[in-house]
Design an enzyme around this catalytic site. Structure first.
Site, PDB file in Angstrom:
ATOM      1  N   LYS A 110      20.797  54.591 -29.270  1.00  0.00           N
ATOM      2  CA  LYS A 110      22.062  55.304 -29.404  1.00  0.00           C
ATOM      3  C   LYS A 110      23.153  54.442 -30.036  1.00  0.00           C
ATOM      4  CE  LYS A 110      21.420  58.722 -25.757  1.00  0.00           C
ATOM      5  NZ  LYS A 110      22.007  59.390 -24.569  1.00  0.00           N
ATOM      6  N   GLU A 111      22.974  53.123 -29.951  1.00  0.00           N
ATOM      7  CA  GLU A 111      23.917  52.192 -30.561  1.00  0.00           C
ATOM      8  C   GLU A 111      23.138  51.289 -31.515  1.00  0.00           C
ATOM      9  OE1 GLU A 111      26.823  51.964 -26.630  1.00  0.00           O
ATOM     10  OE2 GLU A 111      25.241  50.478 -26.896  1.00  0.00           O
ATOM     11  N   ASP A 140      22.862  44.752 -22.992  1.00  0.00           N
ATOM     12  CA  ASP A 140      22.292  45.209 -21.721  1.00  0.00           C
ATOM     13  C   ASP A 140      20.990  45.969 -21.913  1.00  0.00           C
ATOM     14  OD1 ASP A 140      23.757  44.144 -19.698  1.00  0.00           O
ATOM     15  OD2 ASP A 140      24.490  46.038 -18.914  1.00  0.00           O
ATOM     16  N   LYS A 280      28.497  48.478 -17.343  1.00  0.00           N
ATOM     17  CA  LYS A 280      29.331  47.674 -18.242  1.00  0.00           C
ATOM     18  C   LYS A 280      30.163  46.639 -17.478  1.00  0.00           C
ATOM     19  CE  LYS A 280      33.015  48.089 -21.689  1.00  0.00           C
ATOM     20  NZ  LYS A 280      33.920  49.033 -22.399  1.00  0.00           N
ATOM     21  N   ASP A 304      34.221  47.687 -27.546  1.00  0.00           N
ATOM     22  CA  ASP A 304      32.955  48.420 -27.535  1.00  0.00           C
ATOM     23  C   ASP A 304      32.209  48.158 -28.834  1.00  0.00           C
ATOM     24  OD1 ASP A 304      33.372  49.442 -25.049  1.00  0.00           O
ATOM     25  OD2 ASP A 304      33.991  51.437 -25.713  1.00  0.00           O
ATOM     26  N   ASP A 448      36.983  50.230 -15.886  1.00  0.00           N
ATOM     27  CA  ASP A 448      38.109  49.643 -16.602  1.00  0.00           C
ATOM     28  C   ASP A 448      39.449  50.106 -16.030  1.00  0.00           C
ATOM     29  OD1 ASP A 448      37.707  52.262 -17.601  1.00  0.00           O
ATOM     30  OD2 ASP A 448      36.596  51.452 -19.295  1.00  0.00           O
TER      31      ASP A 448
END
Length: 741
Positions: A110-111, A140, A280, A304, A448
């Site tokens: 996805k990334e 990760d 995260k 990100d 966050d």
């Protein structure tokens, strides 16, 4: 530092213009709201429509409360401006503090690695002394392909960084830079050469990722690849840390013109099934510990993996807030907005977040400081590690030698890597305050936000900075479903905070201003908005079938407050949108997504949060796809055609809700209009008594025109799935007949 008579500020703060006019609008709407409440309470029907009337009263009470909360953001706002030229005159490069830059990724599918390294390269190319920069990539997903891509990027950086410096490239992401039109350099040999090198690198990365393994020939290029010989699972592996560029070794780690390169580090922290890795937040905390050992910079920037740098001066802008001699006291972090490069002209899915970035976050800044949104944020290391504020505290303390952070290196890269493996182990945090009082906090999908709240509750301030040239640009979702899923995750995490011990009214009581507590709730209470919205989209249209009026007659004087509130709020919404740079059609798209988010994202987020609290389900972190590899999807997105197709059966309930409500309103609107046309004698009576409901139902129908096209008129692959169309048609017909007969 004592007050200097020659002091000139490094930044200034200006209040928003036109606030008096906005106060006039807000007070007039409030008066109208009070009249509406008075009318509702004093005109409850005795029998027919009684419960529908009371239900609308309850829905309107919630909307009124939420509207009042949002006014804490809109009635006051501040905007920040920096003076980088003054910073340059006041501090030499060797006097500037070093900075550690964290990039987090979790899923190489996805990334994509090719996207991640563009972010990394853009951050390495900041207009800042390279010996003061250290870039860390947290993977990760523990992907061999991500490591391979970073290794390729480390080699390409030796040519890319000098190119950016020579030609003063302001968009240092290679992908973004080469996709720009009208390059002045496009015909030069240097441009052609660097572009070919970049395209060759991306081709190697994409082909390797597509093949599913790194060829043995490539694995021999770096010792780090051997680490994957001992990994059997992405969720069960030892720590992998590799210092790809070590600026202490000046003989090898320099670019093609002999300039030193920023430190570049790859980290895949240890994961074991029996240990919770905390998503995260856990990755960030591991980075804080590892970076403290390697570089220990006083400032940390986290970004990100899809948010590339779009402004090479962002570091210097942030330093204007941290290094101002008189105004920097208590400033803990500087938050940039989250903005996107792939927004269509009319912002099809309302992903630009215009009102949040241009109106609400400046309002939050005026209320006591913006929240920490998880990306594009400059932190003080000590503050992020749990330090409390005391009078006069600054995150950077100037020393008379002109050095902010000087680290003595006595260890080799191999020794540092072995030491840092312990710091990134999954057992390191046991029986410690990590995730509680130290580092990012655990236990929430939006860690966050509670981390930023905790920092503010320790006495620190935050600053919101939105420069004319955007600091960071990412990739927004290109399908409706991905957009709704993303908003579901945000709403779910925010609502979890409100129902937890971190609720601003509990956790922040006596620690932060009441106005800031209320301002936080504008974001934390998004999820419950599904209730009044669902009621308003179902009950008024259903009551049309039996001629039950839930609003004043068109000729009644009580129509005036309803009309004033509706017209004033709509006009204000449109003016705000246009003032923020939007278009008229973009505003209409925003209204559609306003409705869709409340009927799906917030609905599912609300129940997911409740189920999590009672123990039926567990909270998780959903990684949304960054862009789309499907050319047809991309083409429809660029043409601003809504994408209804989905490959995830678990996510289609969102479409079932939208389609069923849209069809139900269409049937009800068609029914009443048919009666108006067929019975001319009763038409005037129907319109007089049911005018507002007819208008409301008609608006819902008009808003949903693209959805009706997706259900019945389109035949491309982006239309509504056939199973959803059939099921919702049957269900909506059943509900229509049930309501009518």
């Amino acid at each position: 530092m004592g007050k200097d008579s020659n002091y000139v500020p490094l930044f200034e703060t200006k209040g928003a213009k036109g606030r008096k006019l906005y106060w006039v609008y807000a007070i007039s709407v409030l008066i109208g709201i009070l009249f509406i409440c008075f009318h509702r309470v004093n005109n409850v029907p005795t029998i027919k429509g009684r419960w529908g009337w009371i239900g609308l009263l309850m829905a309107e009470v919630w909307y009124i409360c939420y509207w009042i909360i949002t006014q804490s953001l809109r009635c006051n706002a501040v905007y920040r401006h920096t003076f980088k030229d003054r910073l340059s005159h006041r501090f030499r490069d060797e006097e500037l503090p070093s900075i550690d830059i964290f990039v987090c990724t979790a899923n190489h599918v996805k990334e994509p690695p090719s996207m991640v390294i563009n972010t990394v390269l853009s951050l390495m190319a900041y207009n800042y002394p390279p010996q003061k920069m250290n870039v860390y990539l947290s993977d990760d997903g523990c992907s061999e392909f991500m490591f391979f891509a970073l290794f390729e990027a480390s080699e390409f950086s030796k040519k890319w960084l000098p190119f950016c410096k020579k030609f003063k490239v302001q968009t240092p992401s290679p992908a973004a830079y080469f996709s720009m039109n009208n390059h002045e350099l496009s015909s030069t040999d240097e441009f052609i050469s660097i572009k070919k090198l970049y395209e060759a690198m991306i081709k190697r990365i994409d082909e390797t990722t597509r093949q599913g393994h790194v060829p043995e020939m490539l694995r021999k290029q770096h010792k780090g690849f051997r680490e994957w010989n001992f990994i059997s699972s992405k969720q069960d592996h030892h720590t992998i840390i590799q210092i790809l560029i070590d600026k202490r070794d000046s003989s090898e780690n320099v670019d093609v013109v002999g300039q030193i390169l920023p430190t570049l580090v790859y980290l895949a922290r240890e994961k074991r099934p029996q240990h919770h890795h905390h998503f995260k937040a856990g990755a960030m905390n591991a980075l804080i510990r590892v970076s403290a050992r390697i570089s220990n910079s006083p400032i940390i920037l986290n970004v990100d993996c899809d948010m590339y740098s779009n402004n090479s001066e962002s570091v210097r802008d942030a330093l204007c807030f941290f290094l101002d001699e008189e105004q920097s006291d208590g400033i803990a972090f500087v938050q940039y907005p989250q903005q996107f490069s792939n927004i269509t002209k009319n912002d099809l899915y309302s992903n630009s977040l215009r009102l949040i970035t241009e109106v609400e976050l400046p309002g939050l800044d005026a209320s006591g400081g913006p929240l920490y949104i998880g990306t594009g944020c400059f932190h003080g290391r000590e503050v992020l590690s749990g330090k409390k504020y005391s009078k006069g505290s600054k995150i950077i303390n100037y020393n008379k030698k002109g050095v902010y952070n000087k680290r003595e290196y006595r260890e080799t890269s191999d020794m540092l890597e072995e030491t840092c493996k312990i710091l990134a182990s999954c057992s390191y945090e046991e029986d410690t305050q990590w995730g509680k009082e130290v580092g990012l906090k655990y236990g929430c999908a939006v860690e966050d936000v509670i981390t930023g709240l905790a920092i503010q509750c320790r006495g620190w301030k935050s600053v919101y900075f939105n420069p004319e040239r955007k600091g960071f640009l990412g990739l927004a979702p290109t399908t409706l479903l991905e957009t709704l899923v993303q908003h579901k995750r945000w709403a779910e995490g925010n609502f979890q905070i409100f129902l937890s011990k971190y609720c601003p009214f509990i956790y922040g009581k006596g620690k932060i201003p009441l106005k800031l507590q209320i301002s936080y709730c504008s974001f934390l209470l998004c999820a419950p908005n599904w209730m009044p919205t669902l009621y308003y989209t179902i009950v008024p249209s259903s009551c049309l079938l039996h001629g039950i009026s839930l609003f004043p007659k068109l000729s009644s004087l009580w129509m005036l407050p309803y009309a004033h509130v509706a017209i004033a709020t709509t006009t204000n919404s449109l003016v705000e949108h246009l003032w923020c740079g939007g278009t008229l059609k973009g505003w209409w798209n925003d209204q559609r997504l306003w409705l869709y988010k409340r009927l799906t994202s917030y609905l599912f987020a609300f129940f997911q949060t409740i189920f999590t609290l009672v123990g039926f389900t567990k909270s998780g972190f959903v990684v949304t796809a960054k862009g789309s590899d499907n050319k047809n999807v991309t083409q429809r997105y660029e043409q601003e055609i809504i994408e209804f197709a989905t490959t995830s059966s678990s996510s289609t309930p969102m479409f079932y809700v939208l389609a069923t409500i849209a069809l139900s309103n269409l049937f009800c609107f068609g029914d009443v209009m048919l009666r108006v046309i067929m019975d001319r004698h009763e038409a005037a009576v129907i319109v007089e008594s049911l005018g507002i409901q007819i208008l409301l139902t008609g608006l819902i129908v008009v808003v949903n025109l693209p959805l009706y096209e997706g259900l019945f008129l389109r035949n491309d692959r982006g239309c509504m799935p056939f199973a959803v169309t059939c099921s919702c048609l049957v269900l909506a017909t059943f509900l229509y007949l049930l309501a009518k007969y």
